[in-house]
Design a protein around this motif. Sequence first.
Motif, PDB file in Angstrom:
ATOM      1  N   ASP A  93      38.817  57.578  38.178  1.00 13.21           N
ATOM      2  CA  ASP A  93      39.359  57.777  36.828  1.00 13.21           C
ATOM      3  C   ASP A  93      40.882  57.823  36.827  1.00 13.21           C
ATOM      4  O   ASP A  93      41.521  57.399  35.869  1.00 13.21           O
ATOM      5  N   VAL A 134      41.399  51.668  35.399  1.00 14.73           N
ATOM      6  CA  VAL A 134      41.082  51.664  33.968  1.00 14.73           C
ATOM      7  C   VAL A 134      39.897  50.725  33.746  1.00 14.73           C
ATOM      8  O   VAL A 134      39.948  49.555  34.139  1.00 14.73           O
ATOM      9  N   GLY A 135      38.840  51.247  33.106  1.00 15.19           N
ATOM     10  CA  GLY A 135      37.671  50.404  32.827  1.00 15.19           C
ATOM     11  C   GLY A 135      36.986  49.957  34.113  1.00 15.19           C
ATOM     12  O   GLY A 135      36.787  50.742  35.030  1.00 15.19           O
ATOM     13  N   GLN A 136      36.648  48.652  34.179  1.00 16.98           N
ATOM     14  CA  GLN A 136      36.004  48.039  35.357  1.00 16.98           C
ATOM     15  C   GLN A 136      34.785  48.840  35.822  1.00 16.98           C
ATOM     16  O   GLN A 136      34.596  49.034  37.031  1.00 16.98           O
ATOM     17  N   ALA A 137      33.941  49.284  34.879  1.00 15.67           N
ATOM     18  CA  ALA A 137      32.756  50.084  35.240  1.00 15.67           C
ATOM     19  C   ALA A 137      31.819  49.348  36.203  1.00 15.67           C
ATOM     20  O   ALA A 137      31.347  49.949  37.170  1.00 15.67           O
ATOM     21  N   PRO A 143      40.351  42.747  31.623  1.00  8.36           N
ATOM     22  CA  PRO A 143      40.082  43.975  30.857  1.00  8.36           C
ATOM     23  C   PRO A 143      40.138  43.697  29.356  1.00  8.36           C
ATOM     24  O   PRO A 143      40.760  42.726  28.917  1.00  8.36           O
ATOM     25  N   ALA A 144      39.483  44.573  28.582  1.00  7.34           N
ATOM     26  CA  ALA A 144      39.542  44.472  27.119  1.00  7.34           C
ATOM     27  C   ALA A 144      40.952  44.829  26.663  1.00  7.34           C
ATOM     28  O   ALA A 144      41.666  45.557  27.367  1.00  7.34           O
ATOM     29  N   ASP A 174      42.174  46.969  24.559  1.00 12.08           N
ATOM     30  CA  ASP A 174      42.498  48.406  24.524  1.00 12.08           C
ATOM     31  C   ASP A 174      42.657  48.974  25.933  1.00 12.08           C
ATOM     32  O   ASP A 174      43.468  49.880  26.160  1.00 12.08           O
ATOM     33  N   GLU A 175      41.887  48.412  26.900  1.00 10.75           N
ATOM     34  CA  GLU A 175      42.035  48.848  28.300  1.00 10.75           C
ATOM     35  C   GLU A 175      43.384  48.392  28.854  1.00 10.75           C
ATOM     36  O   GLU A 175      44.035  49.107  29.625  1.00 10.75           O
ATOM     37  N   ASP A 200      45.961  50.680  27.734  1.00 12.32           N
ATOM     38  CA  ASP A 200      45.856  51.905  28.540  1.00 12.32           C
ATOM     39  C   ASP A 200      46.573  51.723  29.888  1.00 12.32           C
ATOM     40  O   ASP A 200      47.277  52.634  30.351  1.00 12.32           O
TER      41      ASP A 200
END
Length: 340
Positions: A36, A40-43, A195-196, A198-199, A202
């Motif tokens: 975390d 960022v993201g990349q789940a 990434p999106a 919004d990501e 971030d």
Amino acid sequence: MSNPAPSHLAPSASPISYDDSRRATALLGQISRVFDQRIVGQAPLRTALVSSLLAGGHVLLESVPGLAKTTAAQTLASAVGGSFHRIQCTPDLMPNDIIGTQIYNYATGEFATQLGPVHANLVLLDEINRSSAKTQSAMLEAMQEKQTSIGGEVFKLPRPFMVLATQNPIEEEGTYVLPEAQMDRFLMKEVLTYPAPDEEVDILERINSGSMTAPLTAQPISLPDLEFLQSLVEKVYVDTAIKQYIVAIINTTRGGGPRPLPNLNQHVRVGASPRGGIALMRIAQALAVQAGRSYVVPDDVKALRHSILRHRIVRTYDALANNVAPESLIDAVYAAVPSP
């Protein structure tokens, strides 16, 4: 997992104690907190990396530049208090540069062994397709045998040992494509996407505030903790019905299975090897541990199917010419095999 777990696939007595299960959840939470702070993201990438780590396998990461492949590998090493070495692959990199070499000491008149950077718990091989075939084979031998040979003497690699190799698919010049047989040695091949928006905002916010480079506040887990998690994965119960399901999937990629796919041979030249079945089972067990379960359900076998099988299916020239994605072929195979 969203679906209720089929009770007929559960063992009569849990192979994992309640205390062990709670300890595993706490340790996985620690790993997650380290991610975390850095990623960022990349789940899907996180799940793939942690699952491979628990299953004791190696990962091949593929994406265009700048999608945090190297950062993700370094973060995984930070989450586990082990040694980490990065090897930047170039065409002139020699096997000795990776494995190690013998150096002559003039004072004593004897050879001393200097171990190479592969002797670490986590090894990042940046742009593996830039290194020559000879260097690639030396690395893959170390991955498979978990040992290296220097001057006729065998040196065991540290435990646990994991390789994260990255490759860049857009540059062809000066690269050596990994042969299919060598790709099979990677438990998973994860393809990263952009990434999106919004990501991405971030990411800029974090870089602007300096939190990306700030020292980690989350506590990493220790190597004995990791070995405990890996031993737990091996204890996860896999019902015979699940094993038959995995074998049916693998056989369907080869043109067989309970419900063979018509005209599959027009798209697939070579199906998945038995390593593919082993990978599906191991990753399913790792996902079960992450879900706090002591047994595998069909959803565990389905969850990371693209990452496990995309590099094990060799497409025909027709499929390559028509841009038939390996993922769509994998989905067709799964749709054809009835779930237990």
